[in-house]
Motif scaffolding. Sequence first.
Motif, mmCIF file in Angstrom:
data_model
loop_
_atom_site.group_PDB
_atom_site.id
_atom_site.type_symbol
_atom_site.label_atom_id
_atom_site.label_comp_id
_atom_site.label_asym_id
_atom_site.label_seq_id
_atom_site.Cartn_x
_atom_site.Cartn_y
_atom_site.Cartn_z
ATOM 1 N N ARG A 21 -18.240 42.325 23.479
ATOM 2 C CA ARG A 21 -19.525 43.062 24.066
ATOM 3 C C ARG A 21 -19.833 42.520 25.491
ATOM 4 N N LYS A 22 -19.657 41.368 25.797
ATOM 5 C CA LYS A 22 -20.177 40.576 26.930
ATOM 6 C C LYS A 22 -18.880 40.668 27.996
ATOM 7 N N GLU A 23 -17.655 40.701 27.822
ATOM 8 C CA GLU A 23 -16.522 40.711 28.653
ATOM 9 C C GLU A 23 -15.589 41.880 28.491
ATOM 10 N N GLY A 24 -15.427 42.343 27.315
ATOM 11 C CA GLY A 24 -14.408 43.232 26.996
ATOM 12 C C GLY A 24 -13.413 42.756 26.132
ATOM 13 N N PHE A 25 -12.618 43.620 25.254
ATOM 14 C CA PHE A 25 -11.731 43.223 24.377
ATOM 15 C C PHE A 25 -10.426 42.522 25.123
ATOM 16 N N LYS A 55 -8.075 43.731 16.795
ATOM 17 C CA LYS A 55 -8.686 44.858 17.881
ATOM 18 C C LYS A 55 -9.394 45.993 16.626
ATOM 19 N N ILE A 56 -8.624 46.210 15.715
ATOM 20 C CA ILE A 56 -8.994 47.250 14.516
ATOM 21 C C ILE A 56 -10.287 46.791 14.258
ATOM 22 N N ALA A 92 -23.774 53.386 26.928
ATOM 23 C CA ALA A 92 -23.013 53.065 28.085
ATOM 24 C C ALA A 92 -23.411 52.296 28.955
ATOM 25 N N GLN A 93 -24.642 52.394 29.343
ATOM 26 C CA GLN A 93 -25.489 51.604 30.213
ATOM 27 C C GLN A 93 -25.664 50.176 29.824
ATOM 28 N N LYS A 94 -25.849 49.946 28.370
ATOM 29 C CA LYS A 94 -26.172 48.797 27.890
ATOM 30 C C LYS A 94 -25.273 47.700 27.521
ATOM 31 N N TYR A 95 -24.172 48.695 26.894
ATOM 32 C CA TYR A 95 -22.916 48.042 26.442
ATOM 33 C C TYR A 95 -21.660 48.620 27.009
ATOM 34 N N PRO A 96 -21.469 48.762 28.354
ATOM 35 C CA PRO A 96 -20.488 49.247 28.872
ATOM 36 C C PRO A 96 -19.069 48.818 28.187
ATOM 37 N N HIS A 97 -18.665 47.568 27.746
ATOM 38 C CA HIS A 97 -17.437 47.034 27.417
ATOM 39 C C HIS A 97 -17.180 47.761 25.980
ATOM 40 N N LEU A 98 -18.294 47.860 24.881
ATOM 41 C CA LEU A 98 -18.081 48.492 23.672
ATOM 42 C C LEU A 98 -17.852 49.792 24.215
#
Length: 183
Positions: A21-25, A55-56, A92-98
Amino acid sequence: MSRKATITQKEIVNAAFKITRKEGFEQITSRKLAAQAGCSTQPIFRIYENMDALKIDVYNKAAAYYEDYYNDSAKTHETPFVDLGLAYIGFAQKYPHLFRLLFISEKDKDTKSMYDLVNGSAENVVKEIGKAQSMGAKNAQQLFMHMWIFIHGAACMAVTGDYDLDEAASVEMLESAYKAFGL
């Protein structure tokens, strides 16, 4: 006698989800994950054979998170697909990595289609298509496809920082698109 495991699979998934959520998987390493979970790397590799397996589980948690986000979003607009679009763009705005993980990454046998994610267990898309039909749309499914391409484009712009419209401007844009595509 072996020591009792003190970290659970759920705790590892929660830690990986926080990093995602913070940095991306893609930023998850075994050391970073261990630090976030408060354990050594050993329990991680005991529970997960590789990062693909992790990741799954993170993907599934993110999918549930999106569904909760949509279910908790306001649904106050009469025009079909506007609330669906606002929630999608807002996520998308709030959680771009998710958002990237769910809607922009390659699909495989362990992931859901974009349609399935957005439709959710409550059949959100089906309801909106029905709403459009009841309001006189000639081909509500085609109208949805046009709207969805437009909405997804706006959400992708939000992820890259190129979408800066406030909610009122977004509503106006989505309502205008609905009218134009409905012709």
